[in-house]
Design a protein around this motif. Structure first.
Motif, PDB file in Angstrom:
ATOM      1  N   ASP A  80      28.172  94.982  67.173  1.00 22.17           N
ATOM      2  CA  ASP A  80      27.810  94.135  66.039  1.00 22.17           C
ATOM      3  C   ASP A  80      27.734  92.650  66.378  1.00 22.17           C
ATOM      4  OD1 ASP A  80      27.616  96.181  63.919  1.00 22.17           O
ATOM      5  OD2 ASP A  80      29.731  96.502  64.404  1.00 22.17           O
ATOM      6  N   SER A  81      28.615  92.157  67.223  1.00 20.52           N
ATOM      7  CA  SER A  81      28.581  90.738  67.568  1.00 20.52           C
ATOM      8  C   SER A  81      27.720  90.458  68.790  1.00 20.52           C
ATOM      9  CB  SER A  81      30.002  90.220  67.826  1.00 20.52           C
ATOM     10  OG  SER A  81      30.501  90.720  69.060  1.00 20.52           O
ATOM     11  N   GLY A  82      27.504  91.478  69.608  1.00 18.08           N
ATOM     12  CA  GLY A  82      26.761  91.282  70.849  1.00 18.08           C
ATOM     13  C   GLY A  82      27.603  90.704  71.967  1.00 18.08           C
ATOM     14  N   ALA A  83      28.894  90.530  71.740  1.00 16.84           N
ATOM     15  CA  ALA A  83      29.769  89.955  72.762  1.00 16.84           C
ATOM     16  C   ALA A  83      29.922  90.904  73.940  1.00 16.84           C
ATOM     17  CB  ALA A  83      31.141  89.642  72.168  1.00 16.84           C
ATOM     18  N   ILE A  84      29.852  90.361  75.145  1.00 12.26           N
ATOM     19  CA  ILE A  84      30.114  91.128  76.358  1.00 12.26           C
ATOM     20  C   ILE A  84      31.591  90.966  76.690  1.00 12.26           C
ATOM     21  CG2 ILE A  84      29.528  91.477  78.778  1.00 12.26           C
ATOM     22  CD1 ILE A  84      27.261  92.094  76.790  1.00 12.26           C
ATOM     23  N   LEU A  85      32.328  92.066  76.729  1.00 11.93           N
ATOM     24  CA  LEU A  85      33.775  92.024  76.897  1.00 11.93           C
ATOM     25  C   LEU A  85      34.205  92.344  78.328  1.00 11.93           C
ATOM     26  CD1 LEU A  85      34.711  93.883  73.592  1.00 11.93           C
ATOM     27  CD2 LEU A  85      34.234  91.450  73.960  1.00 11.93           C
ATOM     28  N   PHE A  86      33.327  92.967  79.085  1.00  7.21           N
ATOM     29  CA  PHE A  86      33.606  93.295  80.483  1.00  7.21           C
ATOM     30  C   PHE A  86      32.279  93.580  81.161  1.00  7.21           C
ATOM     31  CE2 PHE A  86      34.154  96.154  84.013  1.00  7.21           C
ATOM     32  CZ  PHE A  86      35.324  95.762  84.636  1.00  7.21           C
ATOM     33  N   GLU A  87      32.149  93.164  82.416  1.00  4.11           N
ATOM     34  CA  GLU A  87      30.978  93.553  83.182  1.00  4.11           C
ATOM     35  C   GLU A  87      31.297  93.587  84.664  1.00  4.11           C
ATOM     36  OE1 GLU A  87      27.794  90.472  83.773  1.00  4.11           O
ATOM     37  OE2 GLU A  87      28.693  89.671  81.932  1.00  4.11           O
ATOM     38  N   GLN A  88      30.643  94.509  85.343  1.00  5.68           N
ATOM     39  CA  GLN A  88      30.813  94.671  86.786  1.00  5.68           C
ATOM     40  C   GLN A  88      29.461  95.099  87.367  1.00  5.68           C
ATOM     41  OE1 GLN A  88      34.267  96.993  88.298  1.00  5.68           O
ATOM     42  NE2 GLN A  88      32.755  98.226  89.409  1.00  5.68           N
TER      43      GLN A  88
ATOM     44  N   ASP B 215      38.806 100.863  63.514  1.00  3.10           N
ATOM     45  CA  ASP B 215      39.225  99.714  62.693  1.00  3.10           C
ATOM     46  C   ASP B 215      38.074  98.754  62.434  1.00  3.10           C
ATOM     47  OD1 ASP B 215      41.823 100.757  62.711  1.00  3.10           O
ATOM     48  OD2 ASP B 215      42.355  99.658  64.534  1.00  3.10           O
ATOM     49  N   GLY B 216      36.891  99.292  62.149  1.00  5.93           N
ATOM     50  CA  GLY B 216      35.731  98.465  61.842  1.00  5.93           C
ATOM     51  C   GLY B 216      35.052  97.856  63.038  1.00  5.93           C
ATOM     52  N   GLN B 217      35.512  98.170  64.225  1.00  4.54           N
ATOM     53  CA  GLN B 217      34.934  97.637  65.457  1.00  4.54           C
ATOM     54  C   GLN B 217      34.128  98.740  66.153  1.00  4.54           C
ATOM     55  OE1 GLN B 217      37.553  97.013  68.922  1.00  4.54           O
ATOM     56  NE2 GLN B 217      36.847  94.883  68.934  1.00  4.54           N
ATOM     57  N   ARG B 218      32.877  98.416  66.514  1.00  3.80           N
ATOM     58  CA  ARG B 218      32.017  99.378  67.209  1.00  3.80           C
ATOM     59  C   ARG B 218      31.726  98.859  68.614  1.00  3.80           C
ATOM     60  NH1 ARG B 218      27.075 100.896  63.309  1.00  3.80           N
ATOM     61  NH2 ARG B 218      26.731  98.634  63.392  1.00  3.80           N
ATOM     62  N   LEU B 219      32.158  99.619  69.620  1.00  2.00           N
ATOM     63  CA  LEU B 219      31.978  99.234  71.008  1.00  2.00           C
ATOM     64  C   LEU B 219      31.093 100.233  71.736  1.00  2.00           C
ATOM     65  CD1 LEU B 219      35.629  98.210  72.019  1.00  2.00           C
ATOM     66  CD2 LEU B 219      33.819  96.775  71.046  1.00  2.00           C
ATOM     67  N   ALA B 220      30.464  99.758  72.793  1.00  2.00           N
ATOM     68  CA  ALA B 220      29.669 100.620  73.666  1.00  2.00           C
ATOM     69  C   ALA B 220      29.994 100.276  75.105  1.00  2.00           C
ATOM     70  CB  ALA B 220      28.174 100.437  73.400  1.00  2.00           C
ATOM     71  N   SER B 221      30.270 101.298  75.911  1.00  2.00           N
ATOM     72  CA  SER B 221      30.532 101.100  77.330  1.00  2.00           C
ATOM     73  C   SER B 221      29.511 101.888  78.136  1.00  2.00           C
ATOM     74  CB  SER B 221      31.949 101.558  77.699  1.00  2.00           C
ATOM     75  OG  SER B 221      32.096 102.955  77.504  1.00  2.00           O
ATOM     76  N   VAL B 222      29.133 101.333  79.284  1.00  2.39           N
ATOM     77  CA  VAL B 222      28.167 101.980  80.162  1.00  2.39           C
ATOM     78  C   VAL B 222      28.779 102.086  81.548  1.00  2.39           C
ATOM     79  CG1 VAL B 222      25.849 101.915  81.136  1.00  2.39           C
ATOM     80  CG2 VAL B 222      26.259 100.984  78.841  1.00  2.39           C
TER      81      VAL B 222
END
Length: 381
Positions: free
Chosen positions: A44-52, A242-249
């Motif tokens: 929803d926010s488009g924030a990147i929380l981790f990347e490798q 808890d209202g948070q939608r995340l996606a991991s690849v």
């Protein structure tokens, strides 16, 4: 209080002045993922929380089918197809190698069964049936896939087929797959349920969903697995908590077990470390603003786009929300004219800025109103 701008612009702090710190950029990379590339983002926010190695080009294998379903879901949403529409199985689709739904040549198969065949069984044959029906050929469907990729900002991707079967010019990146999966989750919430099915029976053959996280964590909502010798083991895993939608690849893991463990680790890290705040919804009033020389004295300034931020749970104290606007606002004011900007700041840095527009038009007032307001403005009343 933070001063956003000097005069003649004014700052009015919103009632939603929340003391929260948006500081993902200040956090050190917490761990290394056991895969060639990986990424975690907030849908929803488009924030990147981790990347490798998120921009490393790689074969997507059956993660490709998320794009195939995306185009199919758009056709359903637009009314071009329904779940009860049927599609003909060609000889090419029937003969397709790899994972199969086991559709039979010459049969007409319901769209809903094809969706289940792709989402659950990862059917290469079902993917080709969809591609040929929508675009006339798989090559034509690949053109649609590439056009959609461009529209979604997937600048490092190119699709050659609908299934993910290895091809020299069939490639993507973890970052591009995150863009696709985030759009998928955001745009088709009612159809995402098919990716959560644990098994599907077709032609008397029952196959289980290859995404074993569906059995391990109740917050998992999808999305797609993939594997070829060249791609390794891949997984797009999504969750909602808890209202948070995340996606991991995860791309290029050495086994299905590793891809699942690493995807789940990313999601749990995101849920544990961050929270998502919906500060304003699209169309929500931010503040009533004074209008001079108008038939109305005030106009509601509204947000055209939702304002959503992702923040670290353990760092709260520096986020402020303010309205920056021109002063004075003088009639006439057209509807949707930009009045200013909603500014979300972290310390001295602007984190988010969104236009604030007039909810309604304000026409010029009568002669007396204009004269009186002209005097008031001159005198600074």
């Amino acid at each position: 209080m933070i001063s956003f701008m000097s005069n003649p612009l004014r700052l009015a702090l919103s009632a939603l002045t929340i003391s929260l710190l948006l500081a993902q950029s200040a956090l050190a990379q917490p761990f290394t993922v056991r895969a060639k590339s990986a990424i975690l983002g907030d849908v929803d926010s488009g924030a990147i929380l981790f990347e490798q190695n998120a921009d490393e080009v790689a074969a997507p294998a059956s993660l490709t089918k998320v794009m195939t379903l995306y185009i199919l879901y758009e056709a359903i949403t637009n009314g071009d197809l329904t779940l009860d529409s049927t599609m003909m199985v060609s000889k090419k689709a029937w003969k397709m190698k790899g994972s199969k739904t086991f559709v039979k040549v010459g049969d007409r198969v319901r769209v809903e069964d094809l969706i289940r065949g792709i989402a659950v069984q990862s059917g290469n044959d079902a993917s080709i049936v969809v591609a040929e029906h929508i675009a006339g050929s798989e090559a034509g469907f690949a053109d649609l896939m590439n056009a959609k990729a461009m529209q979604l900002g997937m600048s490092q991707s190119h699709f050659a087929n609908a299934s993910g079967f290895p091809a020299p010019n069939h490639y993507t990146t973890a970052r591009d797959m995150l863009k696709l999966s985030s759009a998928f989750v955001a745009n088709f919430p009612d159809l995402e349920r098919y990716s959560q099915l644990k098994e599907f029976t077709y032609a008397g053959i029952t196959q289980r969903n290859r995404n074993k996280l569906l059995w391990r964590d109740p917050t998992i909502t999808g999305l797609k697995t993939g594997h070829t010798d060249s791609a390794g083991y891949c997984l797009i895993a999504t969750n909602e908590k808890d209202g948070q939608r995340l996606a991991s690849v995860i791309m290029g893991a050495e086994s299905s077990r590793v891809r699942e463990e690493e995807a789940l680790r990313l999601l749990q890290y995101g849920n544990r470390t961050f929270e998502t705040l919906r500060l304003f919804e699209a169309g929500q009033p931010v503040r009533s603003l004074r209008v001079w020389k108008g038939a109305e004295q005030t106009v509601n300034g509204v947000i055209r786009d939702s304002v959503v931020v992702t923040i670290p749970r353990k760092q709260r104290g520096s986020l402020e929300v303010g309205l920056r606007y021109d002063d004075p606002i003088v009639a006439p004011v057209p509807q949707y004219a930009q009045l200013g900007s909603l500014v979300v700041k972290l310390g001295s840095e602007s984190v988010v800025e969104r236009p604030v527009v007039a909810a309604t038009a304000v026409e010029e007032g009568g002669l007396v109103t204009q004269l009186l307001d002209a005097v008031r403005l001159q005198l600074g009343w």
